[in-house]
Design an enzyme around this catalytic site. Structure first.
Site, PDB file in Angstrom:
ATOM      1  N   GLN A 347      44.611   6.722  24.311  1.00 41.09           N
ATOM      2  CA  GLN A 347      45.849   6.138  24.809  1.00 41.09           C
ATOM      3  C   GLN A 347      46.908   7.207  24.604  1.00 41.09           C
ATOM      4  O   GLN A 347      46.969   7.807  23.538  1.00 41.09           O
ATOM      5  CB  GLN A 347      46.195   4.883  23.987  1.00 41.09           C
ATOM      6  CG  GLN A 347      47.175   3.944  24.637  1.00 41.09           C
ATOM      7  CD  GLN A 347      46.492   2.905  25.523  1.00 41.09           C
ATOM      8  OE1 GLN A 347      45.773   2.057  25.057  1.00 41.09           O
ATOM      9  NE2 GLN A 347      46.714   2.994  26.826  1.00 41.09           N
ATOM     10  N   SER A 514      47.438   5.334  18.136  1.00 39.96           N
ATOM     11  CA  SER A 514      46.899   4.128  18.751  1.00 39.96           C
ATOM     12  C   SER A 514      45.462   3.952  18.292  1.00 39.96           C
ATOM     13  O   SER A 514      44.754   4.927  18.072  1.00 39.96           O
ATOM     14  CB  SER A 514      46.932   4.258  20.271  1.00 39.96           C
ATOM     15  OG  SER A 514      46.136   3.242  20.849  1.00 39.96           O
ATOM     16  N   THR A 515      45.014   2.687  18.168  1.00 44.75           N
ATOM     17  CA  THR A 515      43.625   2.406  17.813  1.00 44.75           C
ATOM     18  C   THR A 515      42.818   2.081  19.071  1.00 44.75           C
ATOM     19  O   THR A 515      41.763   1.482  19.003  1.00 44.75           O
ATOM     20  CB  THR A 515      43.597   1.295  16.739  1.00 44.75           C
ATOM     21  OG1 THR A 515      44.363   1.764  15.629  1.00 44.75           O
ATOM     22  CG2 THR A 515      42.212   0.973  16.226  1.00 44.75           C
ATOM     23  N   HIS A 516      43.337   2.479  20.237  1.00 43.19           N
ATOM     24  CA  HIS A 516      42.668   2.169  21.491  1.00 43.19           C
ATOM     25  C   HIS A 516      41.719   3.289  21.914  1.00 43.19           C
ATOM     26  O   HIS A 516      41.992   4.024  22.844  1.00 43.19           O
ATOM     27  CB  HIS A 516      43.708   1.878  22.573  1.00 43.19           C
ATOM     28  CG  HIS A 516      44.714   0.861  22.134  1.00 43.19           C
ATOM     29  ND1 HIS A 516      45.986   0.779  22.645  1.00 43.19           N
ATOM     30  CD2 HIS A 516      44.641  -0.121  21.197  1.00 43.19           C
ATOM     31  CE1 HIS A 516      46.640  -0.218  22.056  1.00 43.19           C
ATOM     32  NE2 HIS A 516      45.849  -0.762  21.169  1.00 43.19           N
ATOM     33  N   ASN A 517      40.632   3.409  21.172  1.00 40.98           N
ATOM     34  CA  ASN A 517      39.580   4.368  21.519  1.00 40.98           C
ATOM     35  C   ASN A 517      38.682   3.690  22.542  1.00 40.98           C
ATOM     36  O   ASN A 517      38.154   2.610  22.274  1.00 40.98           O
ATOM     37  CB  ASN A 517      38.753   4.725  20.278  1.00 40.98           C
ATOM     38  CG  ASN A 517      39.623   5.108  19.098  1.00 40.98           C
ATOM     39  OD1 ASN A 517      40.168   4.229  18.428  1.00 40.98           O
ATOM     40  ND2 ASN A 517      39.765   6.384  18.839  1.00 40.98           N
TER      41      ASN A 517
END
Lengths: 588, 243
Positions: A347, A514-517
């Site tokens: 992200q 962000s933790t949106h891997n």
């Protein structure tokens, strides 16, 4: 040797958001389900209760709810010519662990993607030409469209009790909502949360510039809500402890507050915690999974035979599980062949601090994880990219999730980083600073991918997963463009000073972004460029379903959770209504 | 018109509105110092905002009581604010009867400190402060009479008390059994009330003290090295403000 257990109908890997939903749907269909969770069991009471839950040092700095990097982690490098090293302090992204997974510590932003995201390759080609970005970019279509997923988005949002305001009801534009969103069949289950002061200033500024502001959709409750499972949530208290924390008030949607209370009463469901799955076992043909092997908290190894395997781990771990199990062909960046680990995306976030005079009180501590006002004018393909030379976009919004004392002390550029001048500046600016976020998309390239590390292993002796990632040129251009728009809005908010800038290279794992891997077990219509078919079913072993943000061929402007939830219901529906009737490949 | 009405009320209830000392319509039941009686709860030291909110609720019908409703209806908003401010600044006194003192150290019910997962009820002290001794603008519960506590919860349960904008209290009260409520009431009644007030002067004094005391908090380790932020960057959500 592993103890062989009695066969079950289904084994679910990871009892987080995906695992809990799948287990609920499959037990309802009459199947016996075993849920394997690597972390501990935990519940709103007693595990998330105050005052202990508001221990910022423990949860935000030491990251008590996250994966234990002493036991397992990922190695990281920016490019294939570097040597990757293990990440031992989680900073850039925060994979959760334990019952409920990362949906316990999330902020609660719950967005639907656009058709232009699901059909990115074909729609970009139609609008901007086939070779708009060049051959290094490997973005592609999902194999599903928005219309396919709409009923499942709806179902997930009603499970979670999402609060928001529709801007497009069955094609009819509704002012005040997100008029640029795809059509919804019906209104959100709950009204939007209250608009904070800083967000109101953002709304006025954005309106003045001709944009279309609306309240961001949140999983922090605006009122008491009972979901279709009969589970009730309470109202959010705006305490500012969402992300990195569990909610003490039953006010943030999570597996614990929406589905686990009914699932755990189900006799056909067996929850086993502290179980570290080592691999999915395949038969000799390597076309059929026979179950999984796991190690329990005492170190004993078990084989759990199962007719159906659901992989619902954190996105990165979905990829690693397939690599460890040798299920599917690993991606090779040199040849461009292979699929597992391909199209890893992230992200592209940035933001600007908006410094006000001392009469403007922002009260940043009085927020929820996702209350705030946003615009979608620069999301996805909502604007013309022809002259911009990049694809994708970002939502821009005043979505301050907190004003927690250790983490939040904005100071203008030029302020010393420590000492009495720094303290004075923190006192001066703490309550008079707002933040405008830029939450941008991430495009897939040939060079960013995931594979197994040749050197480092976890506590069980298995190779760690290696991440090779840096921000693609496309995303740097996108970030520069969108952050400029954010800066203009911030200035129009009446700020004395605006400071910030776009995302730049190199990507660093030492700062939270962000933790949106996403990506790595991509879904698609073509098995040479995807790991699972449009129903999230493995092309290689049809009795394995892999579900999560790892299915995204590239990441969109919005947060991924709504789409992960929609895919969970979509896949569950395909399993119950198609696969169980005739077990085998659902797409040939 | 509204202003004329207020003026008339001020005239009728001159002692309350004009003097800092509330009149007998408060003290007759709540006591001279607002420490409560058999008929009415202790109000001394409750947050001013909370007391004002209750008076407004009685005036507007969001909360009902045979005695309080007519009194509140007859008070102008200024008079309600002045009464609330007055009682908020009085220190609550520990109950004088020995029975309460003897039980002051009893173990709190799990609902106070822990909550009840089966009933989906969070611990009281999340909002009402450690052991119910108050927090921010939420009332303290420790030292309130059992009868008042029980009737309050009953009003939340039957929906007649609509003073909680979040509707958390009605949800919680509905989930609790009569036995739960009784046990909580008995516990809080046995506890001494918090020995502090929400006096604005005291809060101001505390602030001054903190600001003028040299060297406080300098030993705290804060900033970039533990949070992973670049030295010159701020720490906004999403990496805002970084270079």
């Amino acid at each position: 040797m592993a103890t062989r257990l009695k066969e079950t109908d289904v084994v679910v890997l990871g009892v987080g958001l995906v695992g809990a939903i799948l287990a609920r749907e499959l037990t309802k269909a009459g199947l016996e389900v075993v849920g394997l969770e690597r972390g501990e069991p935990r519940y709103t009471v007693p595990d998330f209760q105050g005052p202990a839950m508001h221990d910022e040092l423990r949860y935000s700095i030491r990251k008590s709810l996250m994966m234990d990097t002493a036991k397992e982690t990922y190695t990281f490098r920016n490019s294939a010519d570097q040597t990757a090293l293990p990440i031992r302090r989680l900073q850039s992204f925060l994979p959760g662990t334990g019952l409920g997974g990362s949906a316990v510590h999330w902020n609660g932003q719950t967005w639907r993607f656009h058709e232009a995201d699901f059909r990115m390759r074909s729609l970009a080609a139609e609008r901007y030409g086939k070779d708009f970005l060049g051959p290094d970019y490997t973005f592609q279509d999902w194999g599903v469209g928005y219309a396919d997923l709409e009923p499942y988005y709806d179902r997930f949002e009603y499970l979670m009790g999402i609060c928001g305001k529709a801007g497009n009801l069955q094609g009819k534009k509704v002012p005040g909502g997100n008029v640029l969103e795809e059509p919804r069949a019906r209104e959100y289950p709950n009204p939007a949360q209250k608009e904070p002061f800083g967000s109101a200033m953002f709304r006025k500024a954005a309106e003045g510039l001709g944009y279309h502001p609306f309240p961001g959709p949140s999983a922090n409750m605006s009122r008491p809500y009972t979901n279709p499972e009969g589970v009730s949530l309470g109202t959010c208290m705006f305490c500012g402890y969402c992300e990195r924390y569990g909610c003490e008030h039953y006010a943030k949607s999570s597996p614990q507050t929406t589905v686990l209370p009914v699932l755990l009463k189900e006799a056909r469901f067996k929850l086993r915690t502290h179980c570290q799955v080592q691999r999915i076992n395949l038969d000799r043909s390597r076309r059929v999974a026979t179950g999984v092997t796991y190690v329990d908290g005492k170190g004993a190894e078990y084989e759990q035979p199962a007719k159906l395997v659901i992989v619902g781990l954190f996105a990165l771990n979905n990829v690693r599980m397939l690599l460890l199990s040798k299920l599917g062909e690993p991606y090779d960046p040199r040849s461009g062949k292979g699929v597992v680990g391909r199209n890893y995306t992230y992200q592209t976030t940035s933001g600007v601090n908006v410094f006000f005079d001392e009469k403007t009180n922002i009260n940043p501590f009085m927020r929820s994880g996702s209350c705030g006002t946003t615009i979608a004018d620069f999301v996805s393909d909502n604007f013309d990219h022809a002259k911009l030379g990049f694809l994708g976009g970002a939502y821009i919004g005043e979505v301050m999730s907190h004003g927690r004392p250790i983490e939040f002390h904005p100071t203008p550029p030029g302020t010393p980083a420590w000492g009495s001048q720094w303290k004075k500046a923190v006192i001066r600016h703490y309550n008079h600073t707002s933040v405008v976020n830029v939450h941008g998309s991430s495009i897939a390239t040939r060079f960013n991918y995931l594979d197994l590390d040749p050197t480092y292993k976890d506590a069980w002796g298995q190779p760690l997963m290696r991440m090779t990632f840096d921000f693609p040129e496309n995303d740097l251009k996108m970030s520069a463009f969108c952050t400029e728009r954010a800066t203009e809005i911030a200035k129009a908010m009446g700020a004395k000073q605006v400071a910030g800038g776009p995302r730049t290279r190199p990507y660093t794992v030492t700062q939270y972004q962000s933790t949106h891997n996403t990506g790595g077990t991509v879904m698609g219509a073509d098995r040479s460029t995807s790991v699972v078919n449009r129903y999230c079913q493995s092309w290689d072993a049809p009795n394995v379903f892999v579900i999560g943000a790892s299915n995204f061929p590239q990441n969109a402007s919005y947060n991924p959770t709504d789409t992960v939830g929609a895919l969970a219901y979509w896949a569950a529906d395909a399993i119950v209504n198609k696969y169980l009737k005739s077990p085998g490949p659902l797409v040939t | 018109m509204k202003n004329i009405g207020s003026v008339l009320l001020l005239w009728v209830f001159a002692p309350v509105a004009v003097l800092a000392q509330p009149g007998p319509q408060c003290t007759a039941c709540h006591g001279d110092q607002g420490q409560g009686s058999a008929q009415a709860p202790r109000i001394a030291g409750q947050p001013q905002a909370y007391l004002e909110r209750q008076l407004a609720a009685y005036a507007e019908g969001a909360r009902q009581h045979a005695v309080m409703s007519p009194i509140a209806k007859n008070l102008a908003p200024e008079a309600r604010a002045s009464a609330a401010s007055h009682f908020a600044q009085i220190f609550p006194n520990a109950p004088s009867d020995s029975a309460s003192g003897a039980t002051a150290n009893r173990k709190p019910p799990a609902l106070v400190t822990r909550g009840d997962e089966r009933k989906q009820v969070q611990a009281c002290q999340n909002c009402h402060g450690p052991l119910g001794t108050g927090q921010a603008d939420n009332p303290y519960l420790a030292g309130l009479s059992a009868q008042y506590f029980q009737s309050s919860l009953a009003e939340f349960k039957d929906g007649s008390r609509k003073t909680d904008a979040s509707a958390q209290m009605p949800r919680i009260a509905a989930a609790l059994s009569e036995a739960d409520i009784k046990a909580l009431a008995a516990y809080f009644a046995s506890q001494p009330p918090p020995t502090r007030t929400r006096s604005p002067e005291l809060q101001e004094a505390g602030r001054e003290q903190r600001e003028t005391a040299p060297g406080t908090a300098t030993k705290e380790r804060q900033g970039g090295d533990v949070t992973g932020t670049e030295p010159s960057g701020s720490q906004g959500p999403g990496g805002a403000g970084t270079k």
